[in-house]
Motif scaffolding. Structure first.
Motif, PDB file in Angstrom:
ATOM      1  N   ALA A 146       0.832  -1.203   0.000  1.00  0.00           N
ATOM      2  CA  ALA A 146       0.000   0.000   0.000  1.00  0.00           C
ATOM      3  C   ALA A 146       0.869   1.257   0.000  1.00  0.00           C
ATOM      4  O   ALA A 146       1.872   1.304   0.707  1.00  0.00           O
ATOM      5  N   PRO A 147       0.460   2.265  -0.757  1.00  0.00           N
ATOM      6  CA  PRO A 147       1.164   3.552  -0.652  1.00  0.00           C
ATOM      7  C   PRO A 147       0.944   4.080   0.772  1.00  0.00           C
ATOM      8  O   PRO A 147      -0.176   3.999   1.284  1.00  0.00           O
ATOM      9  N   ARG A 148       2.008   4.592   1.414  1.00  0.00           N
ATOM     10  CA  ARG A 148       1.859   5.102   2.787  1.00  0.00           C
ATOM     11  C   ARG A 148       0.714   6.102   2.905  1.00  0.00           C
ATOM     12  O   ARG A 148      -0.038   6.086   3.873  1.00  0.00           O
ATOM     13  N   ALA A 149       0.588   6.940   1.893  1.00  0.00           N
ATOM     14  CA  ALA A 149      -0.414   8.017   1.942  1.00  0.00           C
ATOM     15  C   ALA A 149      -1.840   7.470   1.993  1.00  0.00           C
ATOM     16  O   ALA A 149      -2.745   8.132   2.484  1.00  0.00           O
ATOM     17  N   ALA A 150      -2.036   6.230   1.482  1.00  0.00           N
ATOM     18  CA  ALA A 150      -3.396   5.680   1.429  1.00  0.00           C
ATOM     19  C   ALA A 150      -3.620   4.596   2.487  1.00  0.00           C
ATOM     20  O   ALA A 150      -4.645   3.912   2.482  1.00  0.00           O
ATOM     21  N   LEU A 151      -2.647   4.443   3.402  1.00  0.00           N
ATOM     22  CA  LEU A 151      -2.698   3.334   4.355  1.00  0.00           C
ATOM     23  C   LEU A 151      -4.014   3.271   5.154  1.00  0.00           C
ATOM     24  O   LEU A 151      -4.637   2.217   5.264  1.00  0.00           O
ATOM     25  N   ASP A 152      -4.458   4.412   5.673  1.00  0.00           N
ATOM     26  CA  ASP A 152      -5.677   4.405   6.488  1.00  0.00           C
ATOM     27  C   ASP A 152      -6.895   3.995   5.670  1.00  0.00           C
ATOM     28  O   ASP A 152      -7.720   3.203   6.120  1.00  0.00           O
ATOM     29  N   ARG A 153      -6.970   4.537   4.463  1.00  0.00           N
ATOM     30  CA  ARG A 153      -8.126   4.211   3.614  1.00  0.00           C
ATOM     31  C   ARG A 153      -8.108   2.736   3.238  1.00  0.00           C
ATOM     32  O   ARG A 153      -9.140   2.081   3.199  1.00  0.00           O
ATOM     33  N   ILE A 154      -6.914   2.206   2.989  1.00  0.00           N
ATOM     34  CA  ILE A 154      -6.799   0.801   2.582  1.00  0.00           C
ATOM     35  C   ILE A 154      -7.124  -0.130   3.740  1.00  0.00           C
ATOM     36  O   ILE A 154      -7.889  -1.081   3.580  1.00  0.00           O
ATOM     37  N   THR A 155      -6.604   0.135   4.928  1.00  0.00           N
ATOM     38  CA  THR A 155      -6.908  -0.765   6.051  1.00  0.00           C
ATOM     39  C   THR A 155      -8.395  -0.695   6.411  1.00  0.00           C
ATOM     40  O   THR A 155      -8.985  -1.681   6.826  1.00  0.00           O
ATOM     41  N   ALA A 156      -9.005   0.461   6.197  1.00  0.00           N
ATOM     42  CA  ALA A 156     -10.441   0.575   6.486  1.00  0.00           C
ATOM     43  C   ALA A 156     -11.271  -0.295   5.553  1.00  0.00           C
ATOM     44  O   ALA A 156     -12.394  -0.690   5.876  1.00  0.00           O
ATOM     45  N   LEU A 157     -10.721  -0.615   4.397  1.00  0.00           N
ATOM     46  CA  LEU A 157     -11.469  -1.419   3.418  1.00  0.00           C
ATOM     47  C   LEU A 157     -11.409  -2.920   3.713  1.00  0.00           C
ATOM     48  O   LEU A 157     -12.199  -3.689   3.166  1.00  0.00           O
ATOM     49  N   LEU A 158     -10.444  -3.338   4.562  1.00  0.00           N
ATOM     50  CA  LEU A 158     -10.285  -4.779   4.804  1.00  0.00           C
ATOM     51  C   LEU A 158     -11.413  -5.265   5.708  1.00  0.00           C
ATOM     52  O   LEU A 158     -11.535  -4.814   6.844  1.00  0.00           O
ATOM     53  N   PRO A 159     -12.265  -6.191   5.219  1.00  0.00           N
ATOM     54  CA  PRO A 159     -13.472  -6.550   5.975  1.00  0.00           C
ATOM     55  C   PRO A 159     -13.153  -7.360   7.237  1.00  0.00           C
ATOM     56  O   PRO A 159     -12.513  -8.407   7.178  1.00  0.00           O
ATOM     57  N   GLY A 160     -13.624  -6.844   8.361  1.00  0.00           N
ATOM     58  CA  GLY A 160     -13.522  -7.589   9.615  1.00  0.00           C
ATOM     59  C   GLY A 160     -12.105  -7.848  10.081  1.00  0.00           C
ATOM     60  O   GLY A 160     -11.838  -8.873  10.692  1.00  0.00           O
ATOM     61  N   SER A 161     -11.182  -6.946   9.802  1.00  0.00           N
ATOM     62  CA  SER A 161      -9.838  -7.160  10.327  1.00  0.00           C
ATOM     63  C   SER A 161      -9.587  -6.134  11.413  1.00  0.00           C
ATOM     64  O   SER A 161      -9.990  -4.981  11.297  1.00  0.00           O
ATOM     65  N   GLU A 162      -8.941  -6.555  12.511  1.00  0.00           N
ATOM     66  CA  GLU A 162      -8.783  -5.630  13.625  1.00  0.00           C
ATOM     67  C   GLU A 162      -7.544  -4.748  13.485  1.00  0.00           C
ATOM     68  O   GLU A 162      -7.668  -3.595  13.145  1.00  0.00           O
ATOM     69  N   SER A 163      -6.375  -5.328  13.765  1.00  0.00           N
ATOM     70  CA  SER A 163      -5.184  -4.480  13.598  1.00  0.00           C
ATOM     71  C   SER A 163      -4.211  -5.157  12.652  1.00  0.00           C
ATOM     72  O   SER A 163      -3.521  -6.083  13.029  1.00  0.00           O
ATOM     73  N   PRO A 164      -4.193  -4.721  11.407  1.00  0.00           N
ATOM     74  CA  PRO A 164      -3.308  -5.344  10.429  1.00  0.00           C
ATOM     75  C   PRO A 164      -1.836  -5.093  10.782  1.00  0.00           C
ATOM     76  O   PRO A 164      -1.509  -4.134  11.480  1.00  0.00           O
ATOM     77  N   THR A 165      -0.988  -5.987  10.316  1.00  0.00           N
ATOM     78  CA  THR A 165       0.447  -5.807  10.495  1.00  0.00           C
ATOM     79  C   THR A 165       0.952  -4.942   9.341  1.00  0.00           C
ATOM     80  O   THR A 165       0.655  -5.239   8.181  1.00  0.00           O
ATOM     81  N   VAL A 166       1.694  -3.875   9.670  1.00  0.00           N
ATOM     82  CA  VAL A 166       2.238  -3.004   8.632  1.00  0.00           C
ATOM     83  C   VAL A 166       3.759  -3.102   8.683  1.00  0.00           C
ATOM     84  O   VAL A 166       4.355  -2.924   9.746  1.00  0.00           O
ATOM     85  N   MET A 167       4.379  -3.459   7.566  1.00  0.00           N
ATOM     86  CA  MET A 167       5.829  -3.672   7.534  1.00  0.00           C
ATOM     87  C   MET A 167       6.473  -2.835   6.440  1.00  0.00           C
ATOM     88  O   MET A 167       5.849  -2.584   5.405  1.00  0.00           O
ATOM     89  N   PRO A 168       7.740  -2.439   6.666  1.00  0.00           N
ATOM     90  CA  PRO A 168       8.426  -1.672   5.622  1.00  0.00           C
ATOM     91  C   PRO A 168       8.727  -2.541   4.413  1.00  0.00           C
ATOM     92  O   PRO A 168       8.857  -3.763   4.545  1.00  0.00           O
ATOM     93  N   LEU A 169       8.811  -1.930   3.261  1.00  0.00           N
ATOM     94  CA  LEU A 169       9.219  -2.632   2.043  1.00  0.00           C
ATOM     95  C   LEU A 169      10.640  -2.189   1.743  1.00  0.00           C
ATOM     96  O   LEU A 169      10.898  -0.977   1.706  1.00  0.00           O
ATOM     97  N   SER A 170      11.538  -3.127   1.535  1.00  0.00           N
ATOM     98  CA  SER A 170      12.941  -2.732   1.409  1.00  0.00           C
ATOM     99  C   SER A 170      13.144  -1.852   0.177  1.00  0.00           C
ATOM    100  O   SER A 170      12.604  -2.128  -0.907  1.00  0.00           O
ATOM    101  N   GLY A 171      13.855  -0.786   0.366  1.00  0.00           N
ATOM    102  CA  GLY A 171      14.182   0.124  -0.725  1.00  0.00           C
ATOM    103  C   GLY A 171      13.043   1.044  -1.131  1.00  0.00           C
ATOM    104  O   GLY A 171      13.144   1.734  -2.150  1.00  0.00           O
ATOM    105  N   ARG A 172      11.948   1.062  -0.329  1.00  0.00           N
ATOM    106  CA  ARG A 172      10.850   1.969  -0.701  1.00  0.00           C
ATOM    107  C   ARG A 172      10.333   2.709   0.520  1.00  0.00           C
ATOM    108  O   ARG A 172       9.932   2.107   1.508  1.00  0.00           O
ATOM    109  N   ASP A 173      10.338   4.012   0.459  1.00  0.00           N
ATOM    110  CA  ASP A 173       9.848   4.809   1.574  1.00  0.00           C
ATOM    111  C   ASP A 173       8.382   5.164   1.410  1.00  0.00           C
ATOM    112  O   ASP A 173       7.694   5.474   2.368  1.00  0.00           O
ATOM    113  N   ASP A 174       7.914   5.101   0.167  1.00  0.00           N
ATOM    114  CA  ASP A 174       6.555   5.587  -0.121  1.00  0.00           C
ATOM    115  C   ASP A 174       5.492   4.505   0.058  1.00  0.00           C
ATOM    116  O   ASP A 174       4.300   4.790   0.023  1.00  0.00           O
TER     117      ASP A 174
END
Ligand code: ATP
Ligand code: MG
Length: 293
Positions: free
Chosen positions: A228-256
């Motif tokens: 997921a693009p960092r900027a859209a993270l909240d909108r994307i996690t809100a779309l995941l049906p019935g998930s409580e706290s997703p795990t968010v991990m860095p992607l190597s070589g990408r800050d965005d």
């Protein structure tokens, strides 16, 4: 029927709409069921458990009386069996065997809500549930109890309307009947006996209930992985049906962008994936979950 010492007993429908799914559930909970030459009783080879295979109508009584410790039955059958005696306790809904008890009648019956049934006669296999519903709605109507083939009653002039189980509605349509109102929504439920189980079997019983809960919870559950693009993270996690706290991990070589992993407790449909993609998610994977605890 007296109980065998040292063994748990589960009542399941012998044949019919719930039979196969009930067996599957028990197998998925880790019990290896062996079909012996005794048709009434199937044994489990890896635990002291027997399955008692009976008509579904008998299951609430067997469980209420402690003849069986657990049972799998439609809520409609359980509700109909309610008669003021000791009750089998509902442990959890199982997510299959869904159907609705409905009022239906020939199209010619004028319908303006339940009051339209005043003074008429209804055919049903569920006289207690129907009786309660009529009383709740202040309707005075006659009830004729039929064991089966309720849908033919209007044609035979036995009744003006019926109250019967509907899942797809095809049977009603084939008999020229239209659904008018909902009396009871049902699905299969796990029930347990109010009678105490012998001490040596207590933990087995509790474990089994936990395992069945795990199987039911994982039926629709999916493991979703995406970037997921960092900027859209909240909108994307809100779309995941019935998930409580997703795990968010860095992607190597990408800050965005980040990787998101989540357990979704509800079915994940194509529409959800399309919305995720529209928000900028990529490399979306939806994986089945075999067990959950
Ligand atoms: P038994 O021989 O065990 O008494 P039955 O004929 O009473 O069987 P089935 O028709 O096998 O029962 O249905 C079992 C249960 O399946 C129903 O009580 C209900 O909970 C559920 N069910 C799901 N869909 C339907 C449907 N369309 N019509 C009837 N029952 C349904
Ligand atoms: Mg039955």
């Amino acid at each position: 029927m007296s109980k065998v010492q040292g063994r748990l007993r589960i009542a399941v429908q012998k044949s019919g709409r719930l039979a196969e799914r009930s067996l599957d559930l028990i197998r998925n909970a880790g019990l290896r069921v062996i079909k012996g030459n005794n048709d009434l009783l199937y044994k489990v080879e890896n635990a002291p458990v027997d399955l008692l295979r009976v008509r579904d109508d008998d299951i609430p009584t067997f469980v209420a009386d402690g003849v069986c410790d657990l049972g799998i039955v439609g809520e409609n059958v359980l509700e109909e069996a309610r008669n003021g005696g000791p009750l089998a306790e509902v442990v959890m809904p199982l997510g299959f065997g869904r159907c609705t008890l409905k009022i239906a009648a020939p199209e010619s019956l004028p319908w303006d809500g339940p009051a339209s049934l005043n003074g008429l006669r209804l055919a049903t296999s569920y006289p207690r549930i129907l009786g309660r519903w009529l009383a709740e709605n202040g309707v005075e109507a006659g009830v004729i109890t039929m064991r089966g083939a309720v849908e033919v009653a209007p044609r035979l002039k036995l009744a003006s309307a019926i109250c019967d189980l509907v899942s797809t509605g095809a049977t009603l349509e084939a008999n020229g009947l239209v659904p008018l109102d909902t009396v009871f929504e049902s699905q299969a439920v796990l029930i347990r006996s109010p009678q105490p189980v012998e001490e040596a079997l207590e933990s087995l019983l509790e474990n089994l209930i936990t395992r069945i809960g795990g199987v039911v919870a994982s039926q629709d559950a999916k493991y979703v992985m995406l970037n997921a693009p960092r900027a859209a993270l909240d909108r994307i996690t809100a779309l995941l049906p019935g998930s409580e706290s997703p795990t968010v991990m860095p992607l190597s070589g990408r800050d965005d962008a980040v990787a998101v992993h989540a357990v979704c407790q509800e079915a994940v449909f194509w529409e959800t994936l399309e919305r995720l993609k529209a928000e900028g998610a990529s490399s979306i994977l939806v994986l089945p979950i075999e067990k959950m605890m």
